[in-house]
Motif scaffolding. Structure first.
Motif, short mmCIF file in Angstrom:
data_model
loop_
_atom_site.label_atom_id
_atom_site.label_comp_id
_atom_site.label_asym_id
_atom_site.label_seq_id
_atom_site.Cartn_x
_atom_site.Cartn_y
_atom_site.Cartn_z
N LEU A 224 32.00 38.05 36.77
CA LEU A 224 33.34 38.00 37.33
C LEU A 224 34.40 37.51 36.46
CD1 LEU A 224 35.17 37.91 39.89
CD2 LEU A 224 34.46 35.54 40.39
N ARG A 225 35.36 38.67 36.03
CA ARG A 225 36.26 38.43 35.14
C ARG A 225 37.54 38.20 35.78
NH1 ARG A 225 33.34 39.59 30.53
NH2 ARG A 225 31.79 41.08 30.67
N PRO A 226 38.55 37.37 35.15
CA PRO A 226 39.90 37.21 35.31
C PRO A 226 40.71 38.54 35.54
CG PRO A 226 39.60 36.44 33.24
CD PRO A 226 38.29 36.99 33.63
N HIS B 1 40.14 38.72 27.30
CA HIS B 1 40.37 39.91 26.62
C HIS B 1 39.60 39.92 25.53
CE1 HIS B 1 43.57 41.75 28.91
NE2 HIS B 1 44.35 40.97 28.81
N LEU B 2 39.51 38.72 24.63
CA LEU B 2 38.69 38.77 23.55
C LEU B 2 37.16 38.86 23.57
CD1 LEU B 2 40.21 35.56 21.57
CD2 LEU B 2 40.08 38.14 20.76
N ILE B 3 36.66 38.50 24.78
CA ILE B 3 35.24 38.83 25.43
C ILE B 3 35.14 39.96 25.82
CG2 ILE B 3 33.83 37.90 27.25
CD1 ILE B 3 34.88 35.14 27.06
N ARG B 4 35.95 40.48 26.46
CA ARG B 4 36.00 41.80 27.30
C ARG B 4 36.12 42.82 26.11
NH1 ARG B 4 39.51 45.99 28.40
NH2 ARG B 4 41.27 44.77 27.75
N LEU B 5 36.70 42.59 24.75
CA LEU B 5 36.81 43.64 23.84
C LEU B 5 35.80 43.36 22.72
CD1 LEU B 5 40.67 43.95 23.54
CD2 LEU B 5 39.11 45.37 24.47
N ASN B 6 34.77 42.44 23.11
CA ASN B 6 33.68 42.10 22.05
C ASN B 6 34.16 41.29 20.73
OD1 ASN B 6 30.83 42.10 21.73
ND2 ASN B 6 30.72 43.91 20.53
N HIS B 7 35.02 40.47 20.87
CA HIS B 7 35.44 39.77 19.58
C HIS B 7 35.07 38.42 19.68
CE1 HIS B 7 38.49 42.56 17.71
NE2 HIS B 7 38.78 43.10 18.82
N GLY C 143 53.17 47.56 12.73
CA GLY C 143 53.32 48.69 12.94
C GLY C 143 51.95 49.54 13.02
N GLY C 144 50.75 48.86 12.93
CA GLY C 144 49.57 49.47 12.99
C GLY C 144 49.05 49.36 14.66
N HIS C 145 47.57 49.19 14.61
CA HIS C 145 47.06 49.26 15.90
C HIS C 145 45.71 48.49 15.58
CE1 HIS C 145 49.59 52.44 17.37
NE2 HIS C 145 49.52 53.03 16.26
N ALA C 146 45.52 47.64 16.76
CA ALA C 146 44.08 46.81 16.69
C ALA C 146 43.11 47.40 16.66
CB ALA C 146 44.38 45.82 17.90
N ALA C 147 42.04 47.02 16.09
CA ALA C 147 41.03 47.72 15.98
C ALA C 147 40.27 48.28 17.28
CB ALA C 147 39.68 46.97 15.28
N PRO C 148 39.78 49.19 17.71
CA PRO C 148 39.34 49.66 18.91
C PRO C 148 37.91 48.77 19.36
CG PRO C 148 38.45 51.20 17.36
CD PRO C 148 39.57 50.24 16.68
N PRO C 149 37.75 48.66 20.52
CA PRO C 149 36.55 47.79 20.97
C PRO C 149 35.54 48.61 20.56
CG PRO C 149 37.69 48.93 22.89
CD PRO C 149 38.60 49.18 21.87
#
Length: 345
Positions: A250-252, A313-319, A339-345
């Motif tokens: 159950l995620r928020p 979010h960190l848990i969901r994206l496996n960080h 100006g970059g992009h975060a690493a994909p999950p």
């Protein structure tokens, strides 16, 4: 009623302590009655079994009153969640009532409650009212169920959860289950309304939205996002692991309802990086050991609700690991500022 506890300072407001979201937020109140409402196959039983699993894993006793299904379904699903059959045999009390709650049955029920369950699930409100020979579609049946059974269950100190069906007409449904407004008015805990987003099934990644229709003690609304007449509390997600194992969580709520942007475009990146760096530094200084969420919160400061959302979010994206003590799996950096992009999950 003795009101001395309010004067001598021993009174404390009731907090949700039974069952948890992935961010550590409690869900159910001890000694209160709750309901989980939804259409068929919306995940009502799965959500209840998530709480059963969590309580059994914590060493507690759970009472399951099943007016609708069989022990094969309930126990089979718990085994799919990874619960040890020995634990189920020792601490799950499964009862399938088949007669009105007469004097003999009341004695049996009292004996079961003496085991001190932390959670009681009543699966099938309409069927329970029929079994107890009460009026099914009127408010008298709901009132009778509350007076003759639910009050006794919650008096044991357990968190009580009933599973109920919503009306078939979505236009006339509102916040209520079958049988009228009396059911929800009689609750002194919380009422959860479920809506299927992606269906559950063998090999499927199912998602069900969990909304709050009522929160009498008020301890859940601040951990939810506004959503019309109700509030978005989170999403129940099912992930198949093997042919006979599943992961249920159950995620928020991850963003405000009505925001149609992909979740990755609406991340609290700065706060996520702050959490990531705090855990990384702690692990480096302590030979890779993780740390509790309470410690993380004290290190980063700020609003607890915003921090819990960033952690989800960190848990969901496996960080970040799902369970404490938390450890960083992959560092998170807010590279969008450059100006970059975060690493994909």
């Amino acid at each position: 009623m003795d009101l001395e506890r309010f004067r001598d300072g021993t009174w404390e407001p009731v907090l949700p302590e039974v069952g948890q979201r992935t961010d550590g937020q409690g869900v159910l109140y001890r000694g209160r009655v709750h309901t989980i409402m939804g259409e068929t196959e919306a995940g009502k039983t799965w959500l209840a079994l998530l709480f059963v699993w969590q309580e059994l894993e914590a060493g507690a006793v759970v009472l399951y009153l099943d007016f609708e299904d069989t022990e094969e379904t309930v126990v089979g699903r718990l085994i799919m969640l990874g619960v040890d059959p020995e634990v189920i045999a020792e601490r799950l009390v499964y009862v399938r009532p088949a007669e009105p709650l007469g004097p003999a049955a009341q004695v049996d029920l009292a004996a079961v409650l003496e085991l001190g369950p932390s959670l009681v699930v009543l699966d099938g409100v309409t069927e329970a009212i029929a079994t107890l020979q009460m009026e099914t579609m009127g408010n008298d049946g709901a009132a009778g169920l509350n007076r003759h059974l639910l009050r006794h269950l919650k008096a044991s100190g357990a968190a009580v959860v009933t599973l109920d069906h919503v009306t078939k007409s979505s236009e006339n449904r509102g916040r209520y289950a079958i049988g009228g407004v009396h059911k929800i008015n009689a609750l002194d805990g919380a009422a959860f309304s479920l809506e299927s987003v992606r269906p559950f099934g063998v090999g499927l990644n199912g998602v069900t939205r969990v909304r709050i229709a009522k929160d009498r003690p008020g301890g859940l609304r601040r951990a939810s996002a506004p959503d019309g007449s109700m509030q978005w509390f989170g999403d129940l997600e099912m992930e198949p692991l093997t042919k006979d194992r599943i992961h249920l969580a159950l995620r928020p709520a991850l963003r405000q309802p009505g925001d149609d942007r992909p979740a990755e475009e609406n991340l609290p990146r700065a706060r996520m990086e702050k959490i990531s760096r705090a855990v990384e530094e702690y692990m480096e200084a302590n030979d890779g050991q993780g740390l509790s969420w309470t410690t993380i919160q004290s290190l980063i400061g700020g609003k607890a609700e915003a921090n819990r959302l960033a952690r989800a979010h960190l848990i969901r994206l496996n960080h970040l690991t799902d369970k404490g003590p938390h450890r960083v799996i992959r560092p998170f950096r807010d590279v969008t500022e450059k100006g970059g992009h975060a690493a994909p999950p």
